[in-house]
Design an enzyme around this catalytic site. Structure first.
Site, PDB file in Angstrom:
ATOM      1  N   ARG A  50       0.861  -1.191   0.000  1.00  0.00           N
ATOM      2  CA  ARG A  50       0.000   0.000   0.000  1.00  0.00           C
ATOM      3  C   ARG A  50       0.891   1.233   0.000  1.00  0.00           C
ATOM      4  NH1 ARG A  50       2.387   2.079   3.773  1.00  0.00           N
ATOM      5  NH2 ARG A  50       0.829   3.717   3.716  1.00  0.00           N
ATOM      6  N   ASP A 243      -2.050  10.730  -2.381  1.00  0.00           N
ATOM      7  CA  ASP A 243      -2.449   9.640  -3.281  1.00  0.00           C
ATOM      8  C   ASP A 243      -2.781  10.159  -4.668  1.00  0.00           C
ATOM      9  OD1 ASP A 243      -3.020   8.498  -0.445  1.00  0.00           O
ATOM     10  OD2 ASP A 243      -2.869   6.816  -1.839  1.00  0.00           O
TER      11      ASP A 243
END
Ligand code: MRU
Length: 408
Positions: A50, A243
């Site tokens: 992740r 992100d």
């Protein structure tokens, strides 16, 4: 204790993609070896790997893995490319918010098309090399982010960070933590406040572990303590990762980031975002266009725990041995709690989920939020530092002509 003691996150080894299973860190430190691209997809959706830049690398390595496994049976170039497009789309769909995932997949697609003049066999091996190059470039970019970011910090800085934008969130070194590592090397870091980052606790589990491994002074706080710590004058800068960053400088990052940015503004504390230019999505005008991933409600209604059981007596050891003789043992428990015990080497491992909220409670679990650009003091990239107006400064940096925007 040094940054170099932090292990790499994900790499190519003997025709496999190997990664640290972050879903159980730091109490269980397993490596996962993926033999298929579907295995990498499962690792991504289960959060074994992740963090936006690491996801970009995972996408590239997954495509390379496909090319030398399922893709190795395809003999026609056009069919190879058509299937590669499908595989890339499947990988990119595993998590929607981090743009790096589709960035990695798109870069591999373009690479395959740009190398149409070699045999398919040669192309497959070039694809593997390209994916490895993407991982190596990621580390280089992070180190450059560290250099640019460290310049923004004063000596004796107390820095607050959220989630894990560390080495584990990248191929190596990290973005927000990369800045902290670089600044610590220059003696500028007095300490780091680590937000635990509910619900998945990347701060408590991963960032605290990285900082401990690197030997940097830090203190863990729950997310709702940040305001009080800021009010006491104990935070000189907030540094987070991202992100996806829209063309206007709006930043999508781990849920809770927006709240920190508002708090930072209220307390006159600079709020820095550290991210490679591959996280900037110039196709999106603003953060309103960013898709926010919603995750399993169980992340909010309970806690996941994993660990290694160390039997304290022969009696305990025999009991666990008997329980797990036929394979992993699931305990029957009321209220939906789950506990599974399995053998691991000579010992035993447990994986559990324990409910804290009442059964049937309605849950909203967005994994990310969007911080409007007006709250962001600067965006630190590998090509330099962007400041408002971000529309111009980010476009400049992404086209490679942006150093002038440093002055912003
Ligand atoms: O859900 P996660 O753990 O993938 O979320 C990670 C983050 O929000 C990070 O801050 C972001 O990806 C930047 S990582 C350098």
């Amino acid at each position: 204790m040094a940054v170099s003691d932090i292990p790499r996150t994900i790499w190519w080894e003997d025709g496999k993609v190997v990664l640290i299973d972050q879903s159980r860190l730091p109490l269980v430190g397993d490596l996962l070896a993926c033999n298929t691209y579907e295995g990498v997809c499962t690792a991504i959706s289960g959060m074994a790997v992740r963090g936006a830049p690491a996801l970009g690398v995972a996408a590239a390595l997954a495509i390379a893995l496909w090319a030398v496994t399922d893709g190795a049976d395809i003999e026609d170039y056009e069919k190879f490319l058509a299937r590669l497009d499908e595989v890339a789309a499947e990988i990119a769909a595993t998590r929607p918010t981090a743009v790096n995932l589709s960035w990695g997949a798109e870069r591999m697609k373009a690479f395959a098309r740009d190398n149409a003049d070699v045999s398919l066999e040669e192309l497959r091996s070039l694809i593997v090399q390209e994916a490895q190059a993407i991982a190596a470039e990621d580390e280089e970019r992070n180190r450059a982010i560290g250099v640019h970011g460290a310049e923004l910090l004063e000596e004796g800085s107390l820095v607050l960070t959220h989630c894990n934008a560390g080495s584990l969130a990248t191929a190596y070194y990290g973005t927000a933590l990369g800045v902290i590592f670089a600044a610590a090397e220059q003696g500028k870091i007095a300490g780091v406040w680590v937000d635990e980052t509910r619900p998945v606790l990347q701060g408590a589990r991963l960032t605290a572990w990285e900082l401990r491994t690197a030997g940097i002074t830090h203190r863990l706080i729950t997310d709702n303590m940040a305001a009080s710590v800021m009010r006491q004058g104990l935070v000189h800068a907030v540094i987070v990762g991202a992100d996806r960053i829209a063309a206007n400088g709006d930043v999508a990052n781990k849920i809770g980031t927006y709240g920190l940015a508002v708090l930072a503004k209220e307390h006159g504390i600079p709020f820095y975002v550290a991210a490679p230019t591959s996280t900037v999505d110039l196709t999106l005008e603003s953060g309103d266009d960013i898709t926010i991933e919603e995750r399993d409600p169980r992340e909010v209604t309970g806690f996941t725990v994993s660990g290694i059981i160390e039997p304290q007596s022969t009696r305990e050891s025999n009991a666990l041995d008997a329980l797990t003789r036929q394979g992993s043992y699931s305990m029957g428990m009321k209220k939906g709690h789950q506990l599974e015990i399995a053998r691991k080497g000579g010992g035993f491992q447990f994986d559990g989920w324990f409910r804290i909220a009442p059964p049937g409670v309605e849950v909203y679990n967005p994994a990310f939020d969007v911080t409007p650009a007006e709250y962001v003091s600067a965006i630190i990239t590998e090509r330099g530092v962007a400041r408002a107006s971000y529309k111009e400064s980010l476009a400049g940096l992404c086209s490679g002509s942006g150093a002038i925007h440093e002055l912003g």
